[in-house]
Motif scaffolding. Structure first.
Motif, PDB file in Angstrom:
ATOM      1  N   VAL A   1       0.834  -1.197   0.000  1.00 27.34           N
ATOM      2  CA  VAL A   1       0.000   0.000   0.000  1.00 27.34           C
ATOM      3  C   VAL A   1       0.877   1.259   0.000  1.00 27.34           C
ATOM      4  O   VAL A   1       0.604   2.235  -0.712  1.00 27.34           O
ATOM      5  N   ALA A   2       1.979   1.207   0.778  1.00 25.59           N
ATOM      6  CA  ALA A   2       2.877   2.372   0.804  1.00 25.59           C
ATOM      7  C   ALA A   2       3.500   2.613  -0.579  1.00 25.59           C
ATOM      8  O   ALA A   2       3.633   3.763  -1.041  1.00 25.59           O
ATOM      9  N   ALA A   3       3.930   1.524  -1.241  1.00 35.41           N
ATOM     10  CA  ALA A   3       4.523   1.676  -2.578  1.00 35.41           C
ATOM     11  C   ALA A   3       3.494   2.205  -3.564  1.00 35.41           C
ATOM     12  O   ALA A   3       3.814   3.028  -4.453  1.00 35.41           O
ATOM     13  N   ALA A   4       2.237   1.754  -3.431  1.00 34.72           N
ATOM     14  CA  ALA A   4       1.193   2.235  -4.335  1.00 34.72           C
ATOM     15  C   ALA A   4       0.952   3.714  -4.136  1.00 34.72           C
ATOM     16  O   ALA A   4       0.783   4.486  -5.108  1.00 34.72           O
ATOM     17  N   ILE A   5       0.957   4.126  -2.857  1.00 43.42           N
ATOM     18  CA  ILE A   5       0.744   5.553  -2.588  1.00 43.42           C
ATOM     19  C   ILE A   5       1.896   6.379  -3.148  1.00 43.42           C
ATOM     20  O   ILE A   5       1.710   7.453  -3.724  1.00 43.42           O
ATOM     21  N   GLU A   6       3.151   5.868  -3.001  1.00 42.85           N
ATOM     22  CA  GLU A   6       4.323   6.586  -3.526  1.00 42.85           C
ATOM     23  C   GLU A   6       4.272   6.698  -5.049  1.00 42.85           C
ATOM     24  O   GLU A   6       4.561   7.754  -5.630  1.00 42.85           O
ATOM     25  N   ALA A   7       3.883   5.605  -5.739  1.00 40.01           N
ATOM     26  CA  ALA A   7       3.789   5.628  -7.204  1.00 40.01           C
ATOM     27  C   ALA A   7       2.722   6.599  -7.655  1.00 40.01           C
ATOM     28  O   ALA A   7       2.892   7.346  -8.638  1.00 40.01           O
ATOM     29  N   GLU A   8       1.623   6.616  -6.912  1.00 39.68           N
ATOM     30  CA  GLU A   8       0.558   7.531  -7.283  1.00 39.68           C
ATOM     31  C   GLU A   8       1.014   8.980  -7.103  1.00 39.68           C
ATOM     32  O   GLU A   8       0.723   9.861  -7.930  1.00 39.68           O
ATOM     33  N   SER A   9       1.765   9.224  -6.012  1.00 41.91           N
ATOM     34  CA  SER A   9       2.264  10.582  -5.776  1.00 41.91           C
ATOM     35  C   SER A   9       3.253  11.002  -6.866  1.00 41.91           C
ATOM     36  O   SER A   9       3.208  12.134  -7.354  1.00 41.91           O
ATOM     37  N   THR A  10       4.160  10.075  -7.247  1.00 48.96           N
ATOM     38  CA  THR A  10       5.137  10.386  -8.312  1.00 48.96           C
ATOM     39  C   THR A  10       4.428  10.675  -9.626  1.00 48.96           C
ATOM     40  O   THR A  10       4.773  11.624 -10.353  1.00 48.96           O
ATOM     41  N   ASN A  11       3.405   9.849  -9.938  1.00 51.93           N
ATOM     42  CA  ASN A  11       2.655  10.050 -11.181  1.00 51.93           C
ATOM     43  C   ASN A  11       1.935  11.384 -11.156  1.00 51.93           C
ATOM     44  O   ASN A  11       1.865  12.101 -12.160  1.00 51.93           O
ATOM     45  N   ARG A  12       1.427  11.752  -9.977  1.00 53.33           N
ATOM     46  CA  ARG A  12       0.722  13.022  -9.869  1.00 53.33           C
ATOM     47  C   ARG A  12       1.689  14.191 -10.086  1.00 53.33           C
ATOM     48  O   ARG A  12       1.355  15.173 -10.752  1.00 53.33           O
ATOM     49  N   GLN A  13       2.918  14.061  -9.526  1.00 57.25           N
ATOM     50  CA  GLN A  13       3.897  15.140  -9.712  1.00 57.25           C
ATOM     51  C   GLN A  13       4.304  15.269 -11.185  1.00 57.25           C
ATOM     52  O   GLN A  13       4.452  16.388 -11.696  1.00 57.25           O
ATOM     53  N   ALA A  14       4.519  14.130 -11.875  1.00 53.14           N
ATOM     54  CA  ALA A  14       4.888  14.189 -13.303  1.00 53.14           C
ATOM     55  C   ALA A  14       3.771  14.819 -14.109  1.00 53.14           C
ATOM     56  O   ALA A  14       4.012  15.642 -15.018  1.00 53.14           O
ATOM     57  N   THR A  15       2.532  14.417 -13.756  1.00 57.21           N
ATOM     58  CA  THR A  15       1.398  14.999 -14.462  1.00 57.21           C
ATOM     59  C   THR A  15       1.324  16.500 -14.207  1.00 57.21           C
ATOM     60  O   THR A  15       1.026  17.292 -15.119  1.00 57.21           O
ATOM     61  N   ARG A  16       1.645  16.904 -12.980  1.00 54.30           N
ATOM     62  CA  ARG A  16       1.623  18.324 -12.632  1.00 54.30           C
ATOM     63  C   ARG A  16       2.649  19.095 -13.465  1.00 54.30           C
ATOM     64  O   ARG A  16       2.363  20.192 -13.981  1.00 54.30           O
ATOM     65  N   ARG A  17       3.878  18.484 -13.588  1.00 55.29           N
ATOM     66  CA  ARG A  17       4.921  19.175 -14.359  1.00 55.29           C
ATOM     67  C   ARG A  17       4.502  19.327 -15.821  1.00 55.29           C
ATOM     68  O   ARG A  17       4.697  20.378 -16.433  1.00 55.29           O
ATOM     69  N   GLU A  18       3.929  18.260 -16.389  1.00 52.67           N
ATOM     70  CA  GLU A  18       3.496  18.342 -17.780  1.00 52.67           C
ATOM     71  C   GLU A  18       2.353  19.337 -17.940  1.00 52.67           C
ATOM     72  O   GLU A  18       2.275  20.050 -18.953  1.00 52.67           O
ATOM     73  N   LEU A  19       1.488  19.400 -16.936  1.00 56.41           N
ATOM     74  CA  LEU A  19       0.405  20.372 -17.015  1.00 56.41           C
ATOM     75  C   LEU A  19       0.960  21.800 -16.933  1.00 56.41           C
ATOM     76  O   LEU A  19       0.424  22.722 -17.568  1.00 56.41           O
ATOM     77  N   GLU A  20       2.029  21.980 -16.136  1.00 53.28           N
ATOM     78  CA  GLU A  20       2.645  23.305 -16.080  1.00 53.28           C
ATOM     79  C   GLU A  20       3.239  23.692 -17.434  1.00 53.28           C
ATOM     80  O   GLU A  20       3.136  24.851 -17.865  1.00 53.28           O
ATOM     81  N   VAL A  21       3.872  22.694 -18.114  1.00 51.80           N
ATOM     82  CA  VAL A  21       4.383  22.965 -19.460  1.00 51.80           C
ATOM     83  C   VAL A  21       3.219  23.311 -20.389  1.00 51.80           C
ATOM     84  O   VAL A  21       3.292  24.248 -21.201  1.00 51.80           O
ATOM     85  N   GLY A  22       2.138  22.543 -20.267  1.00 52.32           N
ATOM     86  CA  GLY A  22       0.984  22.831 -21.101  1.00 52.32           C
ATOM     87  C   GLY A  22       0.393  24.190 -20.802  1.00 52.32           C
ATOM     88  O   GLY A  22      -0.036  24.916 -21.700  1.00 52.32           O
TER      89      GLY A  22
END
Length: 620
Positions: free
Chosen positions: A426-447
């Motif tokens: 569960v901890a690893a899933a939460i970490e992966a979700e957080s990392t994915n959210r940050q990458a999505t955030r960065r791409e949204l900032e570029v957009g």
């Protein structure tokens, strides 16, 4: 999009050598032609003068040689005539004929005494019978004061070999030359008879006088030498550079030469002829050189300098783009007419340029809506790519798996080892979700930045719809960095991108320059994608040249034929058969011109990439 890689090729040696031999400038060609004409004229004048002067002086020299030969012959004849006259006088006898019948010692003492020989100036004497037999002879050396018996015998032998009757030829006396020992002597022969001419000849008296080189030199007033080795019946001439050696034969009794008189004559006439020829050639050469120098100066002053002034003005017009008129020097010849025609052409070009600028600006303004949509499309490409990647990207952890793990952790009877494993999951899933959210955030900032760029393009176009762009100091490196997303987020190829860091200031409209660079990047990306390799590179370089900044954008895309470079800026032209439009480069060229800059494209050919060269004013 065009690409770089345009290298310099070294011309073949033959072409380089041809350029060295044939000057490319008009002045060099004129100087070469005048030099060639001068050389040909000098050679022609030299040949003409040589053909006129040399034969004339050769004829004069031949005449002088003939005169010297005649003088020598006359001197020899006069010398022999003197000894003949002495023999004729000595043969006049009043009495003493009885001595000839029985010549004895008294006869010899009386007739051949040293005093008698000295008085008449002879070296040898002899008496011969009417049949030619020598009855007595004497040869005396005046310098030594004694007789030379050996020479006596040679004189007798010479008389014996001589046909005296042939020498006289019916006359009372005669003369000839003969070799006597190691000397040449003039010999006079006369009949011995009474002074009044009565009675028959009772024999012959023979007188001999040696001819020396000194005597001939005194008579001829010239260096003369009796040569016993060189013998010829005709006179000969042997020439050196400074002297003529003339050999005049000394003819004997048999009509053949017994020796020669050699005259050493300075070649004064030939030397004079050579000096005249040299002076004439030197004078004509100097005159031609003076004419060439004057012509060169006049051509340089009246032709080359005005042409150079026109050429320099044309170079300034080409470099600066300013159509300033050439200063009129008020000449009324062809050069002045050329200057006036050139100024008339510049006026027409200036009027046409103003008309074209107005038409181009009006055309660009009328097409601004379509151009804005084209630029907006380029700016929206990164947003489209980011959204497409986000939609296509799956969740890092399946939600159902997380729900099952949480439900299982809620059970109280769960073993401790299982609990730890589920907690780690569960901890690893939460970490992966957080990392994915940050990458999505960065791409949204570029957009978001790309969307802000789109909005800025639209807003700027609305503000500048009816006016020329205002120029300001812009950092072109920052503008290139902002438009780099067009290359980095290319959907059809993986593209490596590089550009120089640091501020590089130019005078431009920041928004329009950003659109131009975005268009160039978009064309470079399309060119790389069209090549079909799936990858490529774009490199931007910035250099300063005087008050100009040169930005070059190189790509390794599909390139284009070099002969279509100028046509790429025409509205509607495209190098790709599957693509229509060609609006981007047309709009970019007009926009860069409005910002007092220039845009050029180049390529070495299809498949060799291309380069876009953007030139703008340097910012302060």
């Amino acid at each position: 999009m065009p690409s770089a890689g345009m290298g310099r090729t070294t011309p073949p040696f033959g072409r380089q050598f041809g350029r060295m031999r044939t000057p490319s400038s008009l002045g060099g060609k004129l100087i070469l032609i005048m030099t060639a004409v001068g050389l040909v004229a000098t050679i022609g004048i030299t040949l003409l003068l040589a053909a006129i002067i040399t034969p004339s002086f050769t004829t004069l020299e031949d005449k002088a040689v003939a005169a010297h030969v005649e003088r020598t012959r006359a001197a020899l004849s006069d010398y022999a005539a003197n000894i003949e006259s002495a023999a004729r006088d000595y043969g006049d006898w009043n009495d003493g004929y009885s001595y000839l019948a029985q010549p004895g010692a008294a006869f010899k003492r009386a007739s051949f005494s040293p005093r008698a020989m000295s008085d008449i100036g002879v070296d040898g004497m002899a008496y011969a019978t009417p049949e030619g037999r020598v009855v007595t002879a004497r040869w005396r050396d005046p310098a030594a004061g004694k007789d030379r018996p050996g020479i006596d015998a040679q004189l007798i032998a010479t008389i014996d070999r001589t046909n005296i009757a042939q020498v006289l030829q019916g006359r009372r006396s005669g003369r000839f030359y003969a070799r006597v020992g190691d000397s040449v002597a003039a010999i006079g022969v006369a009949q011995v008879r009474r002074s009044d001419g009565s009675g028959a000849a009772r024999g012959y008296v023979v007188l001999a006088r040696v001819v020396t080189s000194g005597q001939m030199s005194d008579r001829l007033k010239r260096d003369a030498r009796i040569d016993l080795a060189t013998i010829g019946d005709r006179y000969s001439v042997r020439s050196t550079r400074s002297k003529l050696v003339v050999a005049v034969p000394i003819i004997g009794a048999d009509g053949h030469a017994v020796a020669t008189t050699q005259l050493r004559i300075p070649r004064d006439i030939s030397s004079l002829g050579r000096r005249m020829l040299l002076l004439a050639v030197a004078g004509s050469t100097v005159l031609l050189l003076l004419v060439l120098v004057v012509l060169r100066r006049m051509i340089a002053r009246l032709v080359l300098r005005p042409l150079h002034r026109v050429e320099s003005h044309m170079q300034r017009v080409r470099v600066s783009g300013s159509l300033a008129l050439l200063e009129d020097d008020e000449r009324r010849d062809e050069i002045g007419s050329l200057g006036r025609s050139f100024n008339a052409m510049l006026r027409q070009l200036k009027d046409l340029r103003e008309q074209i600028e107005v038409q181009s600006f009006d055309l660009g303004r009328s097409e601004s809506a379509v151009a804005v949509m084209h630029n907006v499309r380029n700016a929206l490409n990164p947003i489209s790519t980011i959204l497409s990647q986000g939609i296509a990207q799956a969740a890092p952890i399946d939600r159902a798996s997380i729900d099952r793990a949480v439900a299982e952790l809620a059970r109280g009877d769960l073993p401790e080892a299982r609990r730890r494993k589920l907690a780690t999951f569960v901890a690893a899933a939460i970490e992966a979700e957080s990392t994915n959210r940050q990458a999505t955030r960065r791409e949204l900032e570029v957009g978001r930045a790309a969307m802000a760029h789109v909005l800025e393009i639209i807003g700027q176009q609305q503000r500048a719809a009816h006016e020329r762009p205002a120029l300001e100091v812009c950092d072109v490196s920052d503008i290139i960095a902002r438009n780099a997303t067009i290359a980095r987020y290319s959907p059809g190829a993986s593209i490596a991108f590089s550009f120089p860091a640091g501020p590089n200031l130019v005078m431009a409209s920041r928004v329009i320059l950003s659109q131009v660079i975005g268009n160039l990047f978009g064309n470079a990306v399309e060119s790389i994608e069209a090549r079909g390799t799936g990858s490529g590179s774009i490199a931007a370089t910035i250099a300063k040249a005087g008050d100009r900044v040169i930005i070059q954008i190189h790509d390794d895309g599909e390139g284009f034929p070099p002969n279509v470079a100028a046509a790429l800026f025409q509205r509607g032209f495209s190098t790709r058969a599957h693509k229509s439009g060609g609006l981007g480069l047309h709009w970019c060229a007009n926009s860069v011109n409005a910002m007092e800059g220039s845009l050029r494209l180049g390529s070495n050919g299809p498949g060799l990439g291309a380069v876009a060269i953007l030139t703008l004013r340097a910012g302060s």
